[in-house]
Enzyme design. Structure first.
Site, PDB file in Angstrom:
ATOM      1  N   GLY A 137       3.910  -1.136 -14.430  1.00  0.00           N
ATOM      2  CA  GLY A 137       4.279  -1.230 -15.888  1.00  0.00           C
ATOM      3  C   GLY A 137       3.682  -1.424 -16.940  1.00  0.00           C
ATOM      4  O   GLY A 137       3.638  -0.757 -18.113  1.00  0.00           O
ATOM      5  N   ARG A 178       7.115   2.405   3.331  1.00  0.00           N
ATOM      6  CA  ARG A 178       7.789   2.296   1.972  1.00  0.00           C
ATOM      7  C   ARG A 178       9.295   2.278   2.330  1.00  0.00           C
ATOM      8  O   ARG A 178      10.000   1.546   1.485  1.00  0.00           O
ATOM      9  CB  ARG A 178       7.628   3.898   1.394  1.00  0.00           C
ATOM     10  N   ILE A 189       9.778   5.985 -10.113  1.00  0.00           N
ATOM     11  CA  ILE A 189       8.856   5.594  -9.732  1.00  0.00           C
ATOM     12  C   ILE A 189       9.138   4.631  -8.302  1.00  0.00           C
ATOM     13  O   ILE A 189       8.283   4.775  -7.244  1.00  0.00           O
ATOM     14  CB  ILE A 189       7.829   4.948 -10.199  1.00  0.00           C
ATOM     15  N   ASP A 226       0.817  11.699  -5.695  1.00  0.00           N
ATOM     16  CA  ASP A 226       0.311  12.747  -4.383  1.00  0.00           C
ATOM     17  C   ASP A 226      -0.379  13.919  -4.853  1.00  0.00           C
ATOM     18  O   ASP A 226      -1.694  14.415  -4.295  1.00  0.00           O
ATOM     19  CB  ASP A 226       1.484  13.160  -3.848  1.00  0.00           C
ATOM     20  N   HIS A 279       7.915  11.526  -0.644  1.00  0.00           N
ATOM     21  CA  HIS A 279       6.981  10.729  -0.999  1.00  0.00           C
ATOM     22  C   HIS A 279       6.673   9.766  -0.026  1.00  0.00           C
ATOM     23  O   HIS A 279       7.275   8.499  -0.318  1.00  0.00           O
ATOM     24  CB  HIS A 279       7.189  10.162  -2.404  1.00  0.00           C
TER      25      HIS A 279
HETATM   26  N1  LIG Z   1       6.160   6.755  -6.824  1.00  0.00           N
HETATM   27  C1  LIG Z   1       4.873   6.725  -6.432  1.00  0.00           C
HETATM   28  O1  LIG Z   1       4.182   7.324  -6.297  1.00  0.00           O
HETATM   29  C2  LIG Z   1       4.786   5.015  -6.433  1.00  0.00           C
HETATM   30  C3  LIG Z   1       3.387   4.649  -6.704  1.00  0.00           C
HETATM   31  C4  LIG Z   1       3.013   3.270  -6.418  1.00  0.00           C
HETATM   32  C5  LIG Z   1       3.940   2.343  -6.401  1.00  0.00           C
HETATM   33  N2  LIG Z   1       5.156   2.508  -6.460  1.00  0.00           N
HETATM   34  C6  LIG Z   1       6.181   1.774  -6.381  1.00  0.00           C
HETATM   35  O2  LIG Z   1       6.681   1.258  -7.561  1.00  0.00           O
HETATM   36  C7  LIG Z   1       7.264  -0.169  -7.543  1.00  0.00           C
HETATM   37  C8  LIG Z   1       6.589  -1.109  -8.442  1.00  0.00           C
HETATM   38  O3  LIG Z   1       5.211  -1.239  -8.110  1.00  0.00           O
HETATM   39  P1  LIG Z   1       4.316  -2.462  -8.681  1.00  0.00           P
HETATM   40  O4  LIG Z   1       3.108  -2.288  -7.925  1.00  0.00           O
HETATM   41  O5  LIG Z   1       4.386  -2.222 -10.314  1.00  0.00           O
HETATM   42  O6  LIG Z   1       5.075  -3.980  -8.501  1.00  0.00           O
HETATM   43  P2  LIG Z   1       5.061  -5.238  -9.386  1.00  0.00           P
HETATM   44  O7  LIG Z   1       5.578  -5.988  -8.288  1.00  0.00           O
HETATM   45  O8  LIG Z   1       3.603  -5.564  -9.783  1.00  0.00           O
HETATM   46  O9  LIG Z   1       6.032  -4.800 -10.534  1.00  0.00           O
HETATM   47  C9  LIG Z   1       7.306  -4.664 -10.396  1.00  0.00           C
HETATM   48  C10 LIG Z   1       7.995  -5.010 -11.668  1.00  0.00           C
HETATM   49  O10 LIG Z   1       9.438  -4.871 -11.591  1.00  0.00           O
HETATM   50  C11 LIG Z   1      10.016  -5.855 -12.141  1.00  0.00           C
HETATM   51  N3  LIG Z   1      11.512  -5.826 -11.686  1.00  0.00           N
HETATM   52  C12 LIG Z   1      12.206  -6.266 -10.541  1.00  0.00           C
HETATM   53  N4  LIG Z   1      13.287  -6.421 -10.553  1.00  0.00           N
HETATM   54  C13 LIG Z   1      13.551  -5.850 -11.739  1.00  0.00           C
HETATM   55  C14 LIG Z   1      14.977  -5.257 -12.448  1.00  0.00           C
HETATM   56  N5  LIG Z   1      16.013  -5.512 -11.898  1.00  0.00           N
HETATM   57  N6  LIG Z   1      14.807  -4.813 -13.689  1.00  0.00           N
HETATM   58  C15 LIG Z   1      13.521  -4.633 -14.268  1.00  0.00           C
HETATM   59  N7  LIG Z   1      12.454  -4.742 -13.627  1.00  0.00           N
HETATM   60  C16 LIG Z   1      12.639  -5.545 -12.535  1.00  0.00           C
HETATM   61  C17 LIG Z   1       9.292  -7.277 -11.682  1.00  0.00           C
HETATM   62  O11 LIG Z   1       9.518  -8.271 -12.559  1.00  0.00           O
HETATM   63  C18 LIG Z   1       7.734  -6.442 -11.852  1.00  0.00           C
HETATM   64  O12 LIG Z   1       7.290  -6.877 -13.244  1.00  0.00           O
HETATM   65  C19 LIG Z   1       7.052  -0.352  -6.003  1.00  0.00           C
HETATM   66  O13 LIG Z   1       8.534  -0.089  -5.411  1.00  0.00           O
HETATM   67  C20 LIG Z   1       6.119   0.639  -5.357  1.00  0.00           C
HETATM   68  O14 LIG Z   1       6.322   0.671  -4.098  1.00  0.00           O
HETATM   69  C21 LIG Z   1       5.783   4.052  -6.351  1.00  0.00           C
HETATM   70  O1  LIG Z   2       2.052   3.508  -1.069  1.00  0.00           O
HETATM   71  C1  LIG Z   2       2.627   2.859  -1.700  1.00  0.00           C
HETATM   72  O2  LIG Z   2       3.543   2.047  -1.128  1.00  0.00           O
HETATM   73  C2  LIG Z   2       2.804   2.843  -3.075  1.00  0.00           C
HETATM   74  C3  LIG Z   2       2.900   4.325  -3.663  1.00  0.00           C
HETATM   75  O3  LIG Z   2       3.967   5.150  -2.937  1.00  0.00           O
HETATM   76  C4  LIG Z   2       1.793   5.341  -3.210  1.00  0.00           C
HETATM   77  O4  LIG Z   2       1.749   6.398  -2.787  1.00  0.00           O
HETATM   78  O5  LIG Z   2       0.588   4.724  -3.772  1.00  0.00           O
END
Ligand SMILES: NC(=O)c1ccc[n+]([C@@H]2O[C@H](COP(=O)([O-])OP(=O)(O)OC[C@H]3O[C@@H](n4cnc5c(N)ncnc54)[C@H](O)[C@@H]3O)[C@@H](O)[C@H]2O)c1
Ligand SMILES: O=C(O)C[C@H](O)C(=O)O
Length: 355
Positions: free
Chosen positions: A43, A116, A146, A179, A206
């Site tokens: 974020g 995941r 995401i 990806d 994903h």
């Molecule tokens: N799609 C992709 O390619 C991809 C890539 C990387 C990470 N991700 C996913 O993204 C997500 C976040 O990862 P991150 O590293 O930022 O985690 P993080 O823990 O650093 O941040 C997550 C944030 O979400 C907030 N949060 C929790 N519940 C909430 C709610 N109800 N409303 C609003 N905010 C809320 C937390 O307070 C925190 O600030 C994870 O599920 C991770 O697996 C997806």
């Molecule tokens: O691998 C993870 O859990 C986070 C994200 O989906 C990624 O591809 O980096």
């Protein structure tokens, strides 16, 4: 330091290119972008990158904690958008109202040894709650999901929107751009071609083997051996795990994901603004295969998805990968759909019953 100055110069150059093309501040419509989970690992850098995007006029940063600080910090950057921070559920409506694009990186990330899907139990509920609020406060926004597991959280969002009567399949996207970013980087390294010129579609979903990079369609063309293509495919599929292991318990990809999320949101904004031929891969409702959701190239337009593009010609190796991924991807999709339609209550004695 000098590379930082070069990056700022590049950014200024790309802004002036936008101005020359008629997408400068006078011509560009006002657009509100909301980031849900804005104080997290993804974020925060994503908030920074969206603050640098000249297509954004209002940037709304929401989290359950710590958003005032993030918003105050980002708001001092001298770019177009006005930044506001919102914290806690009672402010979620205000954060969402009027949004054109909502980006959701809220939820827990993986630790080494987890898949995941292991995040499902916590993240499914988070995503469901946020999507209920989107249906109420900004039902016409484009939603960029995401939060993992994307293969299930996108179907969860679709079911929530259906229940609320607001579902429009053109407006819901699973963000699979990371990806593509990885496939481009790894291919450029192996093929010894300039990374900025590389294009590689990545289809499927994903997670693990559901991520299917189509290196047979990669450009610029390179004569890679079968074993090299297989190694590139595996590295792309395991890219997330590579980062999770390197971070050793401190989370998953955040910086590369923020970059990928910013690219995808920018494509959505360009589409909304009527820029022609904006194409990105995304996990969307699809008829490209028999699966109800599938990632493939998508043309973006004024209403979101304008066209879901087909897969194009596949190599035998890719055809095999496509058949292998279908059962896992379908199971993840069905898990998301069932979660939304069949809420399970766990009693204090540990027994469960469903509605
Ligand atoms: N799609 C992709 O390619 C991809 C890539 C990387 C990470 N991700 C996913 O993204 C997500 C976040 O990862 P991150 O590293 O930022 O985690 P993080 O823990 O650093 O941040 C997550 C944030 O979400 C907030 N949060 C929790 N519940 C909430 C709610 N109800 N409303 C609003 N905010 C809320 C937390 O307070 C925190 O600030 C994870 O599920 C991770 O697996 C997806
Ligand atoms: O691998 C993870 O859990 C986070 C994200 O989906 C990624 O591809 O980096």
């Amino acid at each position: 330091m000098s590379s930082l100055f070069r990056s700022i110069k590049t950014l200024k150059n790309s802004s002036s290119t936008l101005l020359r093309r008629g997408y400068g501040s006078e011509a560009v419509p006002d657009r509100k972008v909301a980031v849900l989970g804005a104080a997290g690992g993804i974020g925060q850098p994503l908030a920074l990158l969206m603050k640098l995007n000249p297509l954004v006029s209002s940037l709304s940063l929401y989290d359950i904690a710590n958003t005032p600080g993030v918003a105050a910090d980002v708001s001092h950057i001298n770019t177009r958008s006005e930044v506001k921070g919102y914290v806690g559920e009672e402010e979620l409506g205000k954060a969402l109202e009027g949004s054109d694009v909502v980006i959701i990186p809220a939820g827990v990330p993986r630790k080494p040894g987890m898949t995941r899907d292991d995040l499902f139990n916590i993240n499914a509920g988070i995503v469901k709650g946020l999507c209920e609020a989107i249906a109420k406060y900004c039902p016409n926004a484009l939603v960029n999901m995401i939060s993992n597991p994307v293969n299930s959280t996108v179907p969860i969002a679709a079911e929530v929107f259906k229940k609320a009567g607001t579902y429009d399949e053109k407006r819901l996207f699973g963000v699979t751009t990371l990806d593509v970013v990885r496939a481009k980087t790894f291919y450029a390294g192996k093929a010894k071609v300039p990374v900025a010129e590389v294009n590689v579609p990545v289809v499927g979903g994903h997670a693990g083997i559901t991520i299917l990079p189509l290196f047979s369609q990669a450009t610029p063309k390179a004569n890679l051996a079968d074993e090299e293509i297989q190694a590139l495919t595996k590295r792309t599929q395991d890219g997330g795990t590579e980062v999770v292991e390197a971070k050793a318990g401190k989370g998953s990809a955040t910086l590369s994901m923020a970059y990928a999320g910013a690219i995808f949101a920018d494509a959505c904004l360009k589409g909304l603004n009527g820029v022609p031929d904006v194409v990105e891969c995304s996990f969307v409702q699809s008829t490209v295969t028999e699966l109800p959701f599938f990632a493939s190239k998508v043309r973006l337009g004024k209403n979101g998805v304008e066209e879901v593009l087909g897969l194009g010609p596949l190599s035998d190796y890719e055809k095999e990968g496509l058949e292998k991924l279908k059962p896992e991807l379908l199971a993840s999709i069905e898990k998301g759909i069932k979660f939304t339609n069949n809420v399970v209550f766990i009693a204090a004695n540990g027994t469960g019953f469903s509605t």
